[in-house]
Each structure stands twice: as C-alpha cells, then as structure tokens.
Design a protein around this motif. Structure first.
Motif, PDB file in Angstrom:
ATOM      1  N   UNK A 327     -31.206  33.231  11.370  1.00 48.96           N
ATOM      2  CA  UNK A 327     -30.061  34.100  11.124  1.00 48.96           C
ATOM      3  C   UNK A 327     -28.836  33.288  10.701  1.00 48.96           C
ATOM      4  N   UNK A 328     -28.584  32.178  11.379  1.00 48.00           N
ATOM      5  CA  UNK A 328     -27.437  31.344  11.025  1.00 48.00           C
ATOM      6  C   UNK A 328     -27.583  30.825   9.599  1.00 48.00           C
ATOM      7  N   UNK A 329     -28.770  30.383   9.240  1.00 43.71           N
ATOM      8  CA  UNK A 329     -28.990  29.871   7.894  1.00 43.71           C
ATOM      9  C   UNK A 329     -28.781  30.956   6.838  1.00 43.71           C
ATOM     10  N   UNK A 330     -29.045  32.219   7.231  1.00 42.29           N
ATOM     11  CA  UNK A 330     -28.871  33.330   6.296  1.00 42.29           C
ATOM     12  C   UNK A 330     -27.464  33.905   6.354  1.00 42.29           C
ATOM     13  N   UNK A 455     -25.873  21.319  12.747  1.00 49.87           N
ATOM     14  CA  UNK A 455     -24.639  20.635  12.385  1.00 49.87           C
ATOM     15  C   UNK A 455     -24.781  19.890  11.066  1.00 49.87           C
ATOM     16  N   UNK A 456     -26.006  19.618  10.659  1.00 51.52           N
ATOM     17  CA  UNK A 456     -26.234  19.115   9.305  1.00 51.52           C
ATOM     18  C   UNK A 456     -26.192  20.245   8.286  1.00 51.52           C
ATOM     19  N   UNK A 457     -26.943  21.297   8.563  1.00 52.44           N
ATOM     20  CA  UNK A 457     -27.146  22.339   7.565  1.00 52.44           C
ATOM     21  C   UNK A 457     -26.008  23.346   7.505  1.00 52.44           C
ATOM     22  N   UNK A 458     -25.368  23.632   8.659  1.00 53.21           N
ATOM     23  CA  UNK A 458     -24.299  24.636   8.694  1.00 53.21           C
ATOM     24  C   UNK A 458     -23.142  24.158   9.565  1.00 53.21           C
TER      25      UNK A 458
END
Length: 472
Positions: A327-330, A455-458
């Motif tokens: 969900x966070x990635x989206x 913390x890398x991706x978002x």
C-alpha cells in the motif's frame, strides 16, 4: 561503514523479503550480543547498534569481522576501533521524580460484556462493581492539569470496565480539564477505550468536540468477535457495536476512531480482520496478543497465547506487513498500527529503559481514587502508587522505577532488543513471566528490515504525521 540517517535507502520489493516462515525469523533475531544486532541479507547488510538504537550500513567484510568478534569475545575492541564505544546513553540509574503527564480514570469498574479473558475480571477488578464519583474524577483532573508546566501537554484517558456506563462523569471531567487547561496554556489530549455497545450518536458529538482518540475493542469479524466478547447472557455483541460506531466512523475529523484486537488462539486470521476494519473506516487497527488473561483462559476455554500460537501470529503479522508495504509503495494509506508505530519509533531512534510510562509519568486511578502504576494495576497491590488525597507514594514509585528498569530484568540485559522493547508490559511480566520474547524479537527484526526497505524506496513516508494512538 556508513551511518544511516533515519532514512535508509534500499533494497528490493516487500514480496522478495517477506518472511513466510516465522520460525526462521525467530532464529535470525535470537540474541547473540548485548551490544549489536545484524540485519539484512543478499549483500545489503546493516548494523543495529543497541546503544542509541543506531543503524549503519556496512559491507560484507565488516559483517564477518563483527560476527567473528562477537563469537570470540573481542567485540568491545572492534567497536572501539570503529569509534562506536563510549559512555552508554542509558545507565543503571532509574528515572527520578518523573512529572505526571497522563492519567487513566477507571470511571466504571463494571461492564456489560462477559469477556472470559478480561484482565480486569470482567470489569470489576475483583471487587463489587462501582462507578467513580464526580468529585473523585474532578480531583484527578486537577492533579493532572495543575501539575503540568505552562505550555505543556497532558493526556486524560477514560477506561473501565466499560467507561460509558458512567457517561456524565466522563463529560463533566473532560469539560473541567479543558477549562483548567485553557487557563494555564496546557493542551489536553482526551481518549477513551470502549467496548462500543453503549455508544450513542451524541457521544460522537462530544468526542468530535474535544478531539478524542476513541479505541473500540473488537476481536475480529462477527463469528470470531462474538465467541470472545459476548454479552453476559451469551448473546453476540458485534452487530450492535458496529451499528453504534458507524456514525462515529463517518464523521471523525478531530476525533480518531481506532480498533484494538486482542489476539487469542481463536482469532488468528489477522489479515482478514485488518482489511475488514480498514474498509469499515477505522483510523487505525492494532493487534495485541493475549498473554495474561483473567484466570488464564478465554471464553472458548483455550489457553492464553503460547509459543506455537505466537509463531502463527508472527506469520500473520508479517502478512499484514506485506500488505502495508504494498500500500505504501502504491501511495495508499493502510493504517496497520503495529507496524506504523514501530517504524516511527525506529526512525526516531527510540531507546528506553522501560516499556512505557507506567508508574512514572502515567498512572491509573481507581473508582475510589487510589493510584496505580497503570490502568491494568487498578485494585492490584503489585502496582499500588498512593491515592488522590495523599498523592503519589514517592518511596513506592522509586522502588518501582528501580526494580522495573530493563537493566534489572532477565533475560533482558543480554538482549539486543531491550531498548526498543523496554522489558515488556509490567502487568503481563509480573503476572506470567516473559513468554513472548521470541515473538517480540522476531517482530522487531522484521520491522527493522521493513524500515530499511521503505526508507530507501519511500523516504517521503517518514516525513508524514505520526500515527495516532489512544494509549497515554
């Protein structure tokens, strides 16, 4: 070796790194050193330094050196070589004379439900059911607000039993607290934990007016909830609760309505429960394993959560975590409170010698005005802390803070997670020992891995507002 800021950049997708085998996660999180813990794999390694809860990205060669130094007893020398030694940030000294910043008022030591696992003996705490008189509630409010520094913040929580049995006292005490606070430039955070069966639309008006954090106890969809949280005559309570709470869910703006699920061996389908309650509109949803029940059994006659059940729960929590990451990635909100709060704590670098403020800045108040270490210790001599008339028993509080310090707990002193965990809930530990250490370490290890990925991706996610919680 590179110090990771409270952002870390990263790795691969959540699906690639989600541990479906909780046993493997428990093994990976077993304590090997009281000074550090190693996190990561596939060439992306990190050092979690226990002192200060600090994260560093390391290369594979340094990881090997750290593992070897841990095994041969030379870790202190290697840490000194790396510049990671020095005076500990947390010493053996207990907190002294902590200022009071939160009170939980047991405004009703009575309840209309018959939950077999209730730590409060179905709401009465082992005594005759009774309600807190208004003058007792007002005295508690005055002690809390008048003791706060100008510009400070305090939390006033209402619990039980079922607190809404005593609705007039809740409302009068709240209004008195906010009026006093306005005179002294003090901010009050109001909260209530309710079973939801007595909620009426007017409660929503009141909670919205004062910006309450409202926590509703729900143990899953109807079939599971009704087995665990029936009315005293055996009827299910789920449908009534959801009908009562629905108007609050629709209008929450200043108030925030959350669901809290007590996990037993009978309601371990956590992803289904989480998705259901998020879809219903709860501001957040959190899970807590049943580790100390009234008489040690829940209503279905099954034992409290043992090692096998906790292993299943860990798998289920990881499944919820995978859904959260997706969900966070989206870019979607997915309020899985356990993981949201853990990630915020890791990001802040939380390190503490106690699990919470119980017996320090946070105290419980019984219907009769007795003070206790927290809401769970009402009517329990193990957590007695004085009374509203004479004040906090300073000697008893000092003894509590000395004895409950994580450095005086075993096996905590040799555990890498001690400053994240704080030694575990005092009520559960004093009543039944430490039965969930493997689960807690496994979960924290997973949370650290998740932190590194997100913390890398978002990294922008960590700049958002913290999750709201009802706990003081």
């Amino acid at each position: 070796m590179t110090a990771r800021p409270r952002f870390a950049p990263a790795i691969a997708s959540a699906a690639d790194h989600c541990h479906s085998d909780a046993a493997a996660l428990v093994a990976a999180s077993a304590p090997r050193s009281d000074a550090l813990h190693l996190v990561g794999r596939d060439g992306d390694d990190h050092l979690f330094l226990v002192d200060g809860s600090r994260l560093f990205r390391i290369d594979s060669d340094l990881r090997i050196r750290l593992e070897q130094a841990t095994a041969n007893g030379r870790l202190a020398g290697l840490l000194a070589e790396l510049g990671l030694d020095g005076p500990p940030l947390i010493d053996d000294q207990p907190v002294a004379d902590p200022p009071l910043h939160a009170l939980s008022l047991a405004v009703s030591q009575a309840c209309n439900l018959g939950c077999g696992y209730c730590y409060a003996g179905q709401g009465s705490f082992g005594k005759a059911p009774r309600r807190m008189p208004l003058d007792t509630a007002l005295a508690a409010v005055e002690r809390l607000v008048n003791g706060a520094p100008e510009g400070g913040r305090v939390t006033l929580a209402f619990m039980g039993g079922e607190p809404l049995v005593n609705r007039p006292v809740i409302q009068a005490a709240t209004r008195h607290a906010f009026a006093l606070a306005a005179q002294r430039d003090v901010r009050v955070n109001g909260s209530i934990t309710t079973n939801g069966t007595l909620v009426i639309p007017e409660d929503g008006d009141f909670f919205e007016e004062f910006g309450f954090a409202v926590t509703v106890s729900l143990d899953g969809p109807a079939d599971r909830h009704d087995r665990l949280r029936p009315f005293k005559d055996g009827r299910g309570s789920f449908d009534r609760i959801m009908a009562n709470v629905a108007p609050l869910l629709k209008r929450q703006r200043r108030m925030q309505v959350s669901a809290r699920v007590t996990v037993t061996p009978d309601n371990l389908d956590l992803p289904d429960t989480l998705d259901r309650f998020i879809a219903d509109g709860f501001h957040s949803v959190g899970f807590s394993p049943l580790l100390r029940a009234s008489a040690g059994r829940n209503v279905a006659g099954r034992n409290e959560m043992d090692g096998d059940a906790l292993l299943v729960m860990l798998d289920q929590m990881i499944a919820c975590g995978a859904a959260f990451e997706a969900a966070v990635m989206a870019g979607r909100r997915y309020p899985f409170a356990n993981l949201v709060n853990a990630l915020r704590e890791i990001h802040r670098g939380t390190h503490r010698p106690y699990p919470c403020g119980a017996g320090a800045g946070y105290l419980g108040v019984s219907a009769d005005g007795d003070l206790s270490a927290c809401h769970r210790f009402v009517e329990d001599e193990a957590g007695a802390m004085g009374d509203l008339t004479t004040g906090v028993d300073a000697a008893r509080q000092a003894e509590w803070l000395r004895d409950r310090h994580v450095h005086r707990q075993e096996p905590c002193r040799s555990c890498w997670a001690r400053y994240l965990c704080g030694g575990g809930c005092h009520h559960e530990v004093l009543g039944g020992g430490r039965t969930s250490c493997d689960y807690v370490r496994g979960w924290l290890h997973y949370c650290l891995e998740t932190y590194l990925r997100l913390s890398d991706a978002r990294p922008d996610w960590f700049a958002g507002p913290p999750a709201a919680t009802a706990a003081p």
